[in-house]
Design an enzyme around this catalytic site. Structure first.
Site, mmCIF file in Angstrom:
data_model
loop_
_atom_site.group_PDB
_atom_site.id
_atom_site.type_symbol
_atom_site.label_atom_id
_atom_site.label_comp_id
_atom_site.label_asym_id
_atom_site.label_seq_id
_atom_site.Cartn_x
_atom_site.Cartn_y
_atom_site.Cartn_z
ATOM 1 N N PHE A 1 0.838 -1.373 0.132
ATOM 2 C CA PHE A 1 -0.023 -0.056 -0.087
ATOM 3 C C PHE A 1 0.727 1.348 -0.044
ATOM 4 O O PHE A 1 1.798 1.353 0.969
ATOM 5 C CB PHE A 1 -0.941 0.107 1.260
ATOM 6 C CG PHE A 1 -1.808 1.031 1.140
ATOM 7 C CD1 PHE A 1 -2.862 1.197 0.442
ATOM 8 C CD2 PHE A 1 -1.831 2.335 1.839
ATOM 9 C CE1 PHE A 1 -3.801 2.491 0.565
ATOM 10 C CE2 PHE A 1 -2.469 3.331 1.993
ATOM 11 C CZ PHE A 1 -3.469 3.389 1.280
ATOM 12 N N ASP B 1 9.362 2.804 1.550
ATOM 13 C CA ASP B 1 7.970 3.462 2.054
ATOM 14 C C ASP B 1 7.896 3.468 3.531
ATOM 15 O O ASP B 1 7.574 2.167 3.925
ATOM 16 C CB ASP B 1 6.989 2.944 1.185
ATOM 17 C CG ASP B 1 5.519 3.824 1.782
ATOM 18 O OD1 ASP B 1 5.612 4.210 2.832
ATOM 19 O OD2 ASP B 1 4.398 3.595 1.116
ATOM 20 N N LYS C 1 2.729 9.941 8.198
ATOM 21 C CA LYS C 1 1.787 9.442 9.446
ATOM 22 C C LYS C 1 2.551 10.043 10.699
ATOM 23 O O LYS C 1 2.051 11.310 11.038
ATOM 24 C CB LYS C 1 1.869 7.983 9.523
ATOM 25 C CG LYS C 1 1.001 7.312 8.367
ATOM 26 C CD LYS C 1 0.377 6.036 8.715
ATOM 27 C CE LYS C 1 -1.017 5.823 7.732
ATOM 28 N NZ LYS C 1 -0.560 4.921 6.599
HETATM 29 C C1 LIG Z 1 -0.873 5.319 5.244
HETATM 30 C C2 LIG Z 1 0.232 5.040 4.179
HETATM 31 C C3 LIG Z 1 0.175 5.628 2.971
HETATM 32 C C4 LIG Z 1 -0.489 6.709 2.572
HETATM 33 O O1 LIG Z 1 -0.618 7.829 3.390
HETATM 34 P P1 LIG Z 1 -1.623 8.832 3.427
HETATM 35 O O2 LIG Z 1 -0.988 9.989 4.244
HETATM 36 O O3 LIG Z 1 -3.032 8.329 3.941
HETATM 37 O O4 LIG Z 1 -1.719 9.559 1.930
HETATM 38 C C5 LIG Z 1 1.368 5.296 2.096
HETATM 39 N N1 LIG Z 1 2.211 4.107 2.428
HETATM 40 C C6 LIG Z 1 1.927 3.469 3.449
HETATM 41 C C7 LIG Z 1 2.903 2.555 3.836
HETATM 42 C C8 LIG Z 1 0.985 3.703 4.457
HETATM 43 O O5 LIG Z 1 0.949 3.167 5.630
#
Ligand SMILES: *Cc1c(COP(=O)(O)O)cnc(C)c1O
Length: 404
Positions: free
Chosen positions: A139, A224, A253
């Protein structure tokens, strides 16, 4: 329609139905406790999805935000500002980074990382080097590019046509990457622990293997760390647990502790591809976000907090194992630091949502990570008392699901 009283029902009447929020509306929080409109209290094991790294209303963050709010909110990137430059310095001092770019969310951070990887490859090797390798079940956010790179077709297929040049390998399977990587690959993007995909950590050697494959094929390695970053796993960033340094790291986050901010960390050589005019954002790197994240990083990037995460990890795992011993619902409790996933056994297959619903009745906030994993991503400074109280409530929730 009255405007003075909004209820959960109001959501169903006037909001776009893309979310299905819980039945109560939180109105106030302190530490890892939250209160709803009726004054009922909840223990927060969800942490705003791994965001509220210092809990709710942490006094130092409240002060950083309100002090900055009295001075300067926004100037755009036509001007720079002190708080964001200080935050950039802090990140550079604490990580591999030599250069930093700021935006407002995780998806935007990955969007920037992926665009930078394509631009860097084009600048140095030509336009044919544009392929991106990602992983099934990964994700990376909800923009069109990031849902396409993400490995969950249910999030992208309805929005076709999608951006091209993207391939998906299997997580923790280097052979599947070897089969896809070539001189046409500009980047491999990977989560050190797959978060939304089920709290699945990288196997030992997997990330090191990706580093070697990227080096051999002159591709950039993007971590990521939107979910794993800023202390979540017990190190400032999860790459620090491994013998691997990424070329680009995305963060968001927990970085703002609830104030929206995202960013990428990279080297000077790679950063040089984003010359003026190539990429940007109006709000990214605004003084409010800079002030809050700067204070947060100062607190989180300490031995005390990072060691505390490891200690709390053990409290959670012990408590969850004890619950599992009594009710036999999980096959595995996995994750890192305070990103913990409980994998449901066959009896409870696809029932993760039933556990969060039951938890809500017991006044506890928890998350799912896909249909088979119950996820915990609480504050990094949650107290032992809050953990004990939350686990007691979770046990009652598990009992109600197991006995239903
Ligand atoms: C939550 C998340 C995203 C997206 O972040 P947003 O602030 O919701 O756009 C991208 N990568 C990972 C691994 C995430 O957990």
């Amino acid at each position: 329609m009255s405007q003075d009283k909004v209820t959960r029902q109001t959501f169903d009447e006037i909001m776009v139905p893309n979310y299905a929020p819980s039945q109560f509306i939180p109105v106030k929080g302190e530490g890892s406790r939250v209160w709803d409109q009726e004054g009922k209290d909840y223990i927060d094991f969800a942490g705003g999805i791994a965001v509220n790294s210092l809990g709710h209303a942490h006094p130092a963050l409240v002060e950083a935000l309100t002090e900055q709010a009295k001075k300067l909110w926004h100037v755009s990137n036509t001007f720079t500002n002190e708080p964001i430059l200080k935050l950039a310095q802090q990140l550079i001092e604490s990580t591999f980074a030599e250069r930093v770019f700021f935006c407002n969310s995780g998806a935007e951070a990955n969007e920037a990382a992926l665009k930078l990887a394509r631009k860097y490859a084009r600048d140095h090797f030509g336009p044919e080097k544009n392929e991106i390798i990602s992983f099934t079940n990964s994700f990376h956010g909800r923009t069109l590019f990031t849902v396409s790179v993400g490995g969950q077709p249910k999030y992208s297929e309805d929005f076709a046509p999608l951006p091209g040049g993207i391939h998906h390998a299997t997580y923790n399977d280097l052979a599947s990457v070897r089969a896809l990587i070539s001189e046409r690959t500009c980047a491999v993007i990977v989560e050190p622990v797959q978060g939304e995909g089920g709290v699945l950590p990288a196997d030992p050697g997997f990330l090191e293997g990706l580093r070697m494959l990227c080096d051999k094929n002159k591709a950039l390695l993007i971590f990521d760390e939107v979910q794993t970053g800023v202390g979540r796993t017990g190190e400032l960033y999860a790459y620090m647990h491994h013998n691997v340094t990424p070329d680009i790291l995305s963060t968001a986050k927990a970085l703002g502790g609830g104030f929206p901010i995202g960013g990428i960390l990279t080297t000077s050589n790679i950063a040089a591809s984003l010359v003026p005019g190539t990429h940007g954002t109006t709000y990214g790197g605004n003084p409010l976000a800079g002030a809050v994240a700067g204070k947060l990083l100062e607190i989180v990037n300490t031995e005390e907090v990072l060691e505390g995460v490891k200690k709390r990890h053990h409290l959670f795992v012990e408590g969850l194992n004890a619950i599992n011993h009594r009710y036999n619902v999980f096959t595995q409790i996995r994750g890192a630091g305070l990103l913990i996933g409980c994998v449901l056994n066959d009896t409870f297959k696809d029932k993760a949502k039933a556990f969060t619903t039951a938890a809500e009745k017991e006044q506890l906030m928890v998350l799912v990570a896909g249909p088979n994993v119950v996820r915990f991503a609480p504050s990094l400074v949650i107290t032992e008392e809050e953990i004990a109280e939350g686990l007691a409530r979770f046990e009652r929730a598990v009992a109600s699901v197991a006995n239903s």
